[in-house]
Write an enzyme that holds these catalytic residues in place. Structure first.
Site, short mmCIF file in Angstrom:
data_model
loop_
_atom_site.label_atom_id
_atom_site.label_comp_id
_atom_site.label_asym_id
_atom_site.label_seq_id
_atom_site.Cartn_x
_atom_site.Cartn_y
_atom_site.Cartn_z
N GLU A 48 12.19 17.39 -24.18
CA GLU A 48 11.50 17.92 -22.62
C GLU A 48 12.06 19.65 -22.40
OE1 GLU A 48 8.05 16.18 -22.24
OE2 GLU A 48 8.47 14.61 -22.68
N HIS B 163 10.19 8.05 -26.60
CA HIS B 163 9.43 9.26 -26.20
C HIS B 163 9.67 10.94 -25.87
CE1 HIS B 163 6.36 11.03 -23.77
NE2 HIS B 163 7.05 11.57 -22.63
N GLU C 171 -2.83 17.65 -11.48
CA GLU C 171 -3.70 18.01 -12.77
C GLU C 171 -5.18 18.23 -13.22
OE1 GLU C 171 -1.38 15.93 -16.58
OE2 GLU C 171 -2.69 16.18 -17.10
N ASN D 198 1.14 18.71 -21.50
CA ASN D 198 1.66 17.54 -22.16
C ASN D 198 1.31 18.26 -23.32
OD1 ASN D 198 1.10 15.02 -20.66
ND2 ASN D 198 -0.36 16.41 -19.62
N LYS E 230 4.11 11.66 -10.60
CA LYS E 230 3.28 10.84 -11.78
C LYS E 230 4.05 9.20 -12.04
CE LYS E 230 0.69 13.77 -14.08
NZ LYS E 230 0.70 14.15 -16.65
N ARG F 244 1.02 -1.34 -0.22
CA ARG F 244 0.26 -0.19 0.23
C ARG F 244 1.04 1.35 0.27
NH1 ARG F 244 -3.49 -3.35 4.22
NH2 ARG F 244 -4.59 -4.38 2.87
N LYS G 261 9.14 22.93 -13.98
CA LYS G 261 8.17 21.48 -14.17
C LYS G 261 7.57 21.51 -12.48
CE LYS G 261 6.64 17.50 -14.31
NZ LYS G 261 6.67 15.61 -15.23
N HIS H 158 1.94 16.07 -26.18
CA HIS H 158 1.68 14.52 -25.65
C HIS H 158 0.72 13.04 -26.17
CE1 HIS H 158 4.97 15.84 -23.42
NE2 HIS H 158 5.02 14.24 -22.84
N ARG I 64 -1.62 22.38 -15.03
CA ARG I 64 -0.17 20.90 -14.89
C ARG I 64 -0.79 20.31 -16.35
NH1 ARG I 64 2.40 16.38 -10.95
NH2 ARG I 64 3.95 15.78 -12.81
N HIS J 266 2.13 10.02 -27.57
CA HIS J 266 1.26 8.73 -26.86
C HIS J 266 0.50 7.93 -27.87
CE1 HIS J 266 1.09 10.90 -22.37
NE2 HIS J 266 2.47 9.85 -23.12
P1 NAD Z 1 14.68 5.14 -20.70
O1 NAD Z 1 14.18 5.38 -19.40
O2 NAD Z 1 14.00 4.06 -21.41
O3 NAD Z 1 16.16 5.50 -21.28
C1 NAD Z 1 16.58 5.98 -22.46
C2 NAD Z 1 18.38 4.97 -22.87
O4 NAD Z 1 19.48 5.51 -21.74
C3 NAD Z 1 17.80 3.79 -22.26
O5 NAD Z 1 17.99 2.58 -22.86
C4 NAD Z 1 18.23 3.40 -20.43
O6 NAD Z 1 18.81 2.41 -20.19
C5 NAD Z 1 19.61 3.90 -20.97
N1 NAD Z 1 19.96 4.98 -19.49
C6 NAD Z 1 19.49 5.50 -19.05
N2 NAD Z 1 20.78 6.16 -18.28
C7 NAD Z 1 21.97 6.27 -19.24
C8 NAD Z 1 23.03 6.97 -18.42
N3 NAD Z 1 23.57 7.50 -17.93
N4 NAD Z 1 24.45 6.51 -19.68
C9 NAD Z 1 23.76 5.46 -20.32
N5 NAD Z 1 22.99 4.84 -20.65
C10 NAD Z 1 21.74 5.24 -19.85
O7 NAD Z 1 13.21 6.72 -21.48
P2 NAD Z 1 13.52 8.01 -20.89
O8 NAD Z 1 14.04 9.32 -22.29
O9 NAD Z 1 14.91 8.19 -20.04
O10 NAD Z 1 12.76 7.61 -20.10
C11 NAD Z 1 10.72 7.62 -20.98
C12 NAD Z 1 9.64 7.65 -19.93
O11 NAD Z 1 9.83 8.44 -19.28
C13 NAD Z 1 8.85 7.48 -21.08
O12 NAD Z 1 7.87 6.09 -20.32
C14 NAD Z 1 7.62 8.48 -20.62
O13 NAD Z 1 6.01 8.15 -20.81
C15 NAD Z 1 8.53 8.47 -18.95
N6 NAD Z 1 8.10 10.36 -18.80
C16 NAD Z 1 7.55 10.32 -16.96
C17 NAD Z 1 6.79 11.39 -16.95
C18 NAD Z 1 6.32 11.62 -15.49
O14 NAD Z 1 6.34 12.49 -15.50
N7 NAD Z 1 6.33 10.56 -15.19
C19 NAD Z 1 7.64 12.32 -17.88
C20 NAD Z 1 7.99 12.16 -18.77
C21 NAD Z 1 8.23 10.88 -19.34
N1 GLY Z 2 4.85 14.73 -18.61
C1 GLY Z 2 3.63 15.53 -17.85
C2 GLY Z 2 3.54 15.99 -16.25
O1 GLY Z 2 4.36 15.60 -15.03
O2 GLY Z 2 2.45 16.36 -15.61
#
Ligand code: NAD
Ligand code: GLY
Length: 360
Positions: free
Chosen positions: A186, A266, A238, A246, A144, A122, A228, A249, A242, A253
């Site tokens: 971003e 992404h 949101e 997006n 998120k 939980r 942010k 997005h 907030r 998405h």
């Molecule tokens: P990711 O986590 O897949 O990382 C990208 C790649 O880089 C992967 O292959 C990873 O293993 C590698 N990597 C990570 N750190 C590294 C480093 N220092 N050196 C070498 N390689 C490294 O992708 P991302 O772009 O970091 O994140 C994308 C994800 O984030 C998506 O799923 C998206 O939906 C999510 N997201 C979430 C939010 C939120 O508010 N929670 C906001 C934006 C994006």
């Molecule tokens: N990436 C959108 C949010 O965090 O609200």
């Protein structure tokens, strides 16, 4: 760069975002949250060999113990089955409600480990240690968390704020160029939705950013996190502003879902999605056409794709129809009034949107 600390102001759930080079070794950033506790370092097969030991040493220096949970790499792993494996490893290690999850990696690890933290027994505390540019400027901040569903991106999740974000900008030294560019999407988003001066600065310095100039990167990360943090503090769940975060997005998405998770990164999908949002805004007469061209030019210079994949309009609409911002069957879009000013449009004109998606 020296350590800079911002705060996400959420009352008694407020937390620091620490930004700087060499922070993985700084046990004092973790110790307020970890002293005499146990930590589960959740990371992936790419990041573990690079950075897990440094984090585990810092955890030990806080007087805490840790164990490691390693998931396979890739956006396609941000799914229920991988999450279930993480629950299994937490249970096998007898993690309890005081165990702190440390999410070490990019946005995929952060979102999945954060959702594990939101739901395991939980809810347990967690710390974000983002290692991609995208995670340092966006996904590690704001609480998120979640996983994808085959029918829609980020469809299963929860809001769960971390105890702290520790963004070591030195980890970006090992990030592949394509991933760095994805993070820049971003960064550009923040300028486009609400800070025209920052957008102008990005236009001046995009080549320095792509060359990983530490000063330029630090400034971009700091400004992105400031924007942010301010928006999240205003509207954590949101209900209103907030949603501006997006921008691009809803289209983006849909691209990720329709093309298969991981085919487009992404950030790449967000880049093409922002250009679509800007062009659609211009088509509706809300924003100048020249702003759409200006945004497209900057994203191109950042090394990002700006043209969407060719897909039939009904497939776009089907995927966009499942966006979390939608209400009562109507597609909600974030549109531009001009570069630097965006609004949430809850009533996007359906016929115009269909014609736009069909390329008419
Ligand atoms: P990711 O986590 O897949 O990382 C990208 C790649 O880089 C992967 O292959 C990873 O293993 C590698 N990597 C990570 N750190 C590294 C480093 N220092 N050196 C070498 N390689 C490294 O992708 P991302 O772009 O970091 O994140 C994308 C994800 O984030 C998506 O799923 C998206 O939906 C999510 N997201 C979430 C939010 C939120 O508010 N929670 C906001 C934006 C994006
Ligand atoms: N990436 C959108 C949010 O965090 O609200």
């Amino acid at each position: 760069m020296t350590l800079r600390t911002l705060t996400v102001g959420l009352g008694d759930r407020s937390y620091p975002i620490h930004i700087g080079r060499g922070l993985l070794a700084r046990a004092e950033l973790l110790s307020p949250h970890l002293a005499s506790r146990r930590a589960a370092v959740v990371t992936n097969t790419t990041v573990a060999p690079l950075y897990a030991e440094a984090v585990e040493r810092a955890i030990a220096a806080c007087g805490a113990t840790s164990f490691r949970v390693v998931i396979p790499d890739g956006e396609a792993e941000k799914r229920w089955e991988t999450l279930d494996r993480v629950y299994g490893e937490l249970l096998a290690a007898q993690a309890d409600r005081k165990t702190v999850i440390v999410a070490l990696g990019g946005g995929v690890v952060g979102d999945l480990a954060g959702f594990a933290a939101a739901t395991y027994q939980r809810g347990v505390p967690f710390i974000q240690v983002p290692t991609t540019l995208l995670a340092q400027v966006d996904s590690s901040v704001g609480g998120k968390t979640g996983v994808n569903h085959p029918l829609g991106k980020n469809m299963i999740g929860a809001f769960h704020q971390p105890l702290a974000v520790v963004a070591d900008t030195a980890t970006l030294d090992t990030l592949p160029d394509r991933e760095l560019a994805a993070g820049l999407a971003e960064v550009v988003k923040y300028g486009a939705l609400g800070d025209i001066e920052f957008l102008g600065w990005l236009e001046e310095h995009v080549e320095r950013l792509r060359a990983r100039d530490p000063e330029a990167l630090s400034r971009a990360i700091l400004r992105s996190c400031e924007i942010k943090a301010r928006i999240v503090a205003l509207d954590e769940r949101e209900a209103g502003p907030r949603a501006l975060l997006n921008l691009g997005h809803t289209f983006g998405h849909a691209i990720e879902t329709l093309e298969g998770y991981g085919t487009w990164l992404h950030g790449e999908a967000v880049a093409a999605g922002m250009v679509m949002a800007a062009r659609f805004s211009a088509r509706l007469g809300r924003a100048p056409e020249s702003d759409a061209h200006r945004l497209e030019a900057l994203l191109r210079r950042a090394g990002l794709p700006v043209a969407p994949p060719r897909l039939p309009a009904d497939r776009w609409l089907d995927a966009m129809g499942r966006d979390k911002k939608n209400e009562s069957g109507r597609i909600t879009l974030v549109l531009l009034d001009r570069l630097g000013a965006a609004t949430v449009e809850k009533n996007a004109p359906a016929a115009e949107l269909e014609a736009f998606l069909a390329g008419r």
